[in-house]
Design a protein around this motif. Structure first.
Motif, PDB file in Angstrom:
ATOM      1  N   ASN A   1       0.807  -1.264  -0.086  1.00 15.05           N
ATOM      2  CA  ASN A   1      -0.120  -0.015  -0.015  1.00 15.05           C
ATOM      3  C   ASN A   1       0.888   1.228   0.055  1.00 15.05           C
ATOM      4  OD1 ASN A   1      -2.604  -1.385   0.003  1.00 15.05           O
ATOM      5  ND2 ASN A   1      -2.316  -1.684   2.318  1.00 15.05           N
ATOM      6  N   LYS A   2       2.236   1.083  -0.187  1.00 15.97           N
ATOM      7  CA  LYS A   2       3.096   2.124  -0.241  1.00 15.97           C
ATOM      8  C   LYS A   2       2.774   3.128  -1.227  1.00 15.97           C
ATOM      9  CE  LYS A   2       7.221   0.409   1.936  1.00 15.97           C
ATOM     10  NZ  LYS A   2       8.822   0.049   1.774  1.00 15.97           N
ATOM     11  N   GLU A   3       2.994   4.349  -1.050  1.00 18.29           N
ATOM     12  CA  GLU A   3       2.680   5.242  -2.185  1.00 18.29           C
ATOM     13  C   GLU A   3       3.652   5.191  -3.247  1.00 18.29           C
ATOM     14  OE1 GLU A   3       2.109  10.237  -2.436  1.00 18.29           O
ATOM     15  OE2 GLU A   3       1.403   9.474  -0.916  1.00 18.29           O
ATOM     16  N   PHE A   4       3.135   5.144  -4.430  1.00 19.05           N
ATOM     17  CA  PHE A   4       3.958   5.028  -5.633  1.00 19.05           C
ATOM     18  C   PHE A   4       4.516   6.626  -6.099  1.00 19.05           C
ATOM     19  CE2 PHE A   4       4.753   4.281 -10.075  1.00 19.05           C
ATOM     20  CZ  PHE A   4       5.274   2.983 -10.020  1.00 19.05           C
ATOM     21  N   PRO A   5       5.943   6.351  -6.463  1.00 16.68           N
ATOM     22  CA  PRO A   5       6.424   7.662  -6.577  1.00 16.68           C
ATOM     23  C   PRO A   5       6.165   8.545  -7.552  1.00 16.68           C
ATOM     24  CG  PRO A   5       7.793   5.925  -7.197  1.00 16.68           C
ATOM     25  CD  PRO A   5       6.864   5.506  -6.739  1.00 16.68           C
ATOM     26  N   LEU A   6       5.153   8.019  -8.865  1.00 18.70           N
ATOM     27  CA  LEU A   6       4.689   8.494  -9.865  1.00 18.70           C
ATOM     28  C   LEU A   6       3.117   8.593  -9.791  1.00 18.70           C
ATOM     29  CD1 LEU A   6       5.631   9.740 -12.730  1.00 18.70           C
ATOM     30  CD2 LEU A   6       5.244   7.125 -13.508  1.00 18.70           C
ATOM     31  N   PRO A   7       2.633  10.021 -10.443  1.00 18.39           N
ATOM     32  CA  PRO A   7       1.014   9.859  -9.789  1.00 18.39           C
ATOM     33  C   PRO A   7       0.432   8.911 -11.151  1.00 18.39           C
ATOM     34  CG  PRO A   7       2.022  12.052 -10.734  1.00 18.39           C
ATOM     35  CD  PRO A   7       3.335  11.279 -10.509  1.00 18.39           C
ATOM     36  N   PHE A   8      -0.387   8.296 -10.909  1.00 19.23           N
ATOM     37  CA  PHE A   8      -1.379   7.463 -11.902  1.00 19.23           C
ATOM     38  C   PHE A   8      -1.810   8.402 -12.577  1.00 19.23           C
ATOM     39  CE2 PHE A   8      -4.707   4.774 -13.290  1.00 19.23           C
ATOM     40  CZ  PHE A   8      -4.241   3.336 -13.424  1.00 19.23           C
ATOM     41  N   PRO A   9      -1.851   7.840 -14.185  1.00 21.88           N
ATOM     42  CA  PRO A   9      -2.363   8.632 -15.148  1.00 21.88           C
ATOM     43  C   PRO A   9      -3.791   8.941 -15.340  1.00 21.88           C
ATOM     44  CG  PRO A   9      -1.518   6.584 -16.035  1.00 21.88           C
ATOM     45  CD  PRO A   9      -1.299   6.526 -14.592  1.00 21.88           C
ATOM     46  N   ARG A  10      -4.616   9.086 -14.472  1.00 17.88           N
ATOM     47  CA  ARG A  10      -6.138   9.406 -14.298  1.00 17.88           C
ATOM     48  C   ARG A  10      -6.551  10.162 -15.392  1.00 17.88           C
ATOM     49  NH1 ARG A  10      -7.022   6.631  -9.777  1.00 17.88           N
ATOM     50  NH2 ARG A  10      -5.540   7.192  -7.982  1.00 17.88           N
ATOM     51  N   LYS A  11      -6.028  11.397 -15.872  1.00 15.69           N
ATOM     52  CA  LYS A  11      -6.380  12.260 -17.006  1.00 15.69           C
ATOM     53  C   LYS A  11      -6.581  11.516 -18.291  1.00 15.69           C
ATOM     54  CE  LYS A  11      -5.576  16.539 -14.571  1.00 15.69           C
ATOM     55  NZ  LYS A  11      -4.591  17.859 -14.576  1.00 15.69           N
ATOM     56  N   LEU A  12      -5.297  10.569 -18.564  1.00 19.37           N
ATOM     57  CA  LEU A  12      -5.221   9.817 -19.645  1.00 19.37           C
ATOM     58  C   LEU A  12      -6.262   8.773 -19.797  1.00 19.37           C
ATOM     59  CD1 LEU A  12      -3.565   9.138 -22.104  1.00 19.37           C
ATOM     60  CD2 LEU A  12      -2.043   7.838 -20.744  1.00 19.37           C
ATOM     61  N   TYR A  13      -6.655   8.094 -18.696  1.00 23.12           N
ATOM     62  CA  TYR A  13      -7.822   7.238 -18.756  1.00 23.12           C
ATOM     63  C   TYR A  13      -9.086   8.049 -18.845  1.00 23.12           C
ATOM     64  CZ  TYR A  13      -5.184   3.105 -17.434  1.00 23.12           C
ATOM     65  OH  TYR A  13      -4.257   1.898 -17.408  1.00 23.12           O
ATOM     66  N   GLN A  14      -9.403   9.123 -18.246  1.00 24.94           N
ATOM     67  CA  GLN A  14     -10.504   9.830 -18.612  1.00 24.94           C
ATOM     68  C   GLN A  14     -10.636  10.326 -20.342  1.00 24.94           C
ATOM     69  OE1 GLN A  14      -9.949  12.799 -15.816  1.00 24.94           O
ATOM     70  NE2 GLN A  14     -11.183  11.669 -14.198  1.00 24.94           N
ATOM     71  N   GLN A  15      -9.424  10.521 -20.689  1.00 25.34           N
ATOM     72  CA  GLN A  15      -9.346  11.081 -22.135  1.00 25.34           C
ATOM     73  C   GLN A  15      -9.646   9.821 -23.000  1.00 25.34           C
ATOM     74  OE1 GLN A  15      -5.400  12.624 -22.277  1.00 25.34           O
ATOM     75  NE2 GLN A  15      -6.293  14.846 -22.363  1.00 25.34           N
ATOM     76  N   VAL A  16      -9.276   8.587 -22.788  1.00 28.18           N
ATOM     77  CA  VAL A  16      -9.551   7.343 -23.456  1.00 28.18           C
ATOM     78  C   VAL A  16     -10.894   6.847 -23.155  1.00 28.18           C
ATOM     79  CG1 VAL A  16      -9.031   4.856 -23.303  1.00 28.18           C
ATOM     80  CG2 VAL A  16      -7.071   6.534 -23.077  1.00 28.18           C
ATOM     81  N   LYS A  17     -11.398   7.257 -22.307  1.00 27.25           N
ATOM     82  CA  LYS A  17     -12.752   6.871 -21.780  1.00 27.25           C
ATOM     83  C   LYS A  17     -13.767   7.464 -23.017  1.00 27.25           C
ATOM     84  CE  LYS A  17     -15.961   6.267 -17.916  1.00 27.25           C
ATOM     85  NZ  LYS A  17     -16.383   6.516 -16.570  1.00 27.25           N
ATOM     86  N   LYS A  18     -13.542   8.659 -23.203  1.00 25.87           N
ATOM     87  CA  LYS A  18     -14.301   9.312 -24.268  1.00 25.87           C
ATOM     88  C   LYS A  18     -13.897   9.290 -25.582  1.00 25.87           C
ATOM     89  CE  LYS A  18     -14.249  13.161 -20.603  1.00 25.87           C
ATOM     90  NZ  LYS A  18     -13.784  14.579 -20.335  1.00 25.87           N
ATOM     91  N   SER A  19     -13.127   8.311 -25.824  1.00 26.45           N
ATOM     92  CA  SER A  19     -12.666   8.059 -27.258  1.00 26.45           C
ATOM     93  C   SER A  19     -13.342   6.950 -28.149  1.00 26.45           C
ATOM     94  CB  SER A  19     -11.090   7.886 -27.343  1.00 26.45           C
ATOM     95  OG  SER A  19     -10.882   6.594 -26.869  1.00 26.45           O
ATOM     96  N   GLU A  20     -13.263   6.927 -29.380  1.00 28.43           N
ATOM     97  CA  GLU A  20     -14.088   6.103 -29.879  1.00 28.43           C
ATOM     98  C   GLU A  20     -13.508   4.724 -29.368  1.00 28.43           C
ATOM     99  OE1 GLU A  20     -11.683   5.572 -34.115  1.00 28.43           O
ATOM    100  OE2 GLU A  20     -12.845   7.251 -34.109  1.00 28.43           O
ATOM    101  N   ALA A  21     -14.492   3.473 -29.824  1.00 32.02           N
ATOM    102  CA  ALA A  21     -14.368   2.127 -29.339  1.00 32.02           C
ATOM    103  C   ALA A  21     -12.657   1.631 -30.096  1.00 32.02           C
ATOM    104  CB  ALA A  21     -15.375   1.146 -29.980  1.00 32.02           C
ATOM    105  N   ALA A  22     -12.542   1.855 -31.206  1.00 33.40           N
ATOM    106  CA  ALA A  22     -11.381   1.450 -31.817  1.00 33.40           C
ATOM    107  C   ALA A  22      -9.874   2.198 -31.032  1.00 33.40           C
ATOM    108  CB  ALA A  22     -11.250   1.870 -33.299  1.00 33.40           C
ATOM    109  N   CYS A  23     -10.230   3.230 -30.616  1.00 28.23           N
ATOM    110  CA  CYS A  23      -9.090   3.892 -29.899  1.00 28.23           C
ATOM    111  C   CYS A  23      -9.134   3.347 -28.311  1.00 28.23           C
ATOM    112  CB  CYS A  23      -9.223   5.468 -29.680  1.00 28.23           C
ATOM    113  SG  CYS A  23      -8.035   6.340 -29.068  1.00 28.23           S
ATOM    114  N   LYS A  24     -10.023   2.927 -27.903  1.00 32.07           N
ATOM    115  CA  LYS A  24     -10.117   2.292 -26.572  1.00 32.07           C
ATOM    116  C   LYS A  24      -9.459   0.985 -26.804  1.00 32.07           C
ATOM    117  CE  LYS A  24     -14.108   4.456 -25.072  1.00 32.07           C
ATOM    118  NZ  LYS A  24     -15.677   4.240 -24.482  1.00 32.07           N
ATOM    119  N   VAL A  25      -9.769   0.113 -27.652  1.00 36.95           N
ATOM    120  CA  VAL A  25      -9.278  -1.088 -27.791  1.00 36.95           C
ATOM    121  C   VAL A  25      -7.829  -1.062 -28.192  1.00 36.95           C
ATOM    122  CG1 VAL A  25      -9.125  -3.406 -29.150  1.00 36.95           C
ATOM    123  CG2 VAL A  25     -11.369  -2.192 -28.908  1.00 36.95           C
ATOM    124  N   THR A  26      -7.281  -0.141 -29.059  1.00 33.55           N
ATOM    125  CA  THR A  26      -5.760   0.033 -29.013  1.00 33.55           C
ATOM    126  C   THR A  26      -5.260   0.599 -27.801  1.00 33.55           C
ATOM    127  OG1 THR A  26      -6.271   0.846 -31.155  1.00 33.55           O
ATOM    128  CG2 THR A  26      -4.222   1.627 -30.411  1.00 33.55           C
TER     129      THR A  26
END
Length: 176
Positions: free
Chosen positions: A49-74
């Protein structure tokens, strides 16, 4: 002329639906994803449960979530590829993980990646946030493994972070 219009409609539908429908993997993804998470959990002791030294890319996942299906699969496919590349570097005897579980984990992740690759046109394989993902995994490697000679503590941090990625990918696929 009517046949031409029907052909256009069919072409559009195929172009939109093929990335999702051509792939049987969506039906099996939940089982394979659950298996990956189980194998990851069983590699060693409790996941840290130690804190990871790098922030998790939540914004990237949010952007992907809004993209088309083919982009999500990629994105899912590329993410699994980076996870494979990362775990192929581990020295199991040094880390103390179960070698059979690690091998099975790599086999299952490779299977997912291969099935996804069959669903993606070669032109798409490098698109859809691939640069951002590659940069993130480069930073992850630098923040954890470089300078530590692959210490057990570093790999436990990576294992924890991998769990978060696999869970996010699972949710991304479930929403498709």
């Amino acid at each position: 002329m009517l046949w031409f219009r029907r052909a256009q409609v069919a072409f559009v539908l195929v172009g939109v639906l093929v990335p999702t429908l051509c792939c049987d993997w969506l039906k099996r993804y939940t089982d394979l994803s659950d298996r990956c998470l189980s194998l990851l959990r069983d590699l060693g002791g409790p996941i840290t449960n130690k804190e990871f030294p790098l922030p998790f890319p939540r914004k990237l996942y949010q952007q992907v979530k809004k993209s088309e299906a083919a982009c999500k699969v990629t994105f899912v496919r590329n993410n699994l590829g980076h996870i494979l590349d990362l775990y192929e570097q581990v020295n199991v005897s040094k880390v103390g993980w179960d070698a059979d579980n690690l091998e099975e984990l790599l086999i299952v992740v490779h299977r997912q990646k291969a099935e996804l690759s069959a669903c993606i046109s070669p032109a798409k394989m490098e698109g859809c946030f691939s640069k951002e993902l590659r940069d993130y995994y480069g930073r992850l490697t630098n923040a954890t493994l470089n300078g530590t000679e692959g210490s057990s503590a570093s790999w436990e941090l990576i294992r924890s972070e991998t769990k978060m990625h696999l869970q996010k990918l699972h949710l991304l696929v479930a929403a498709m």
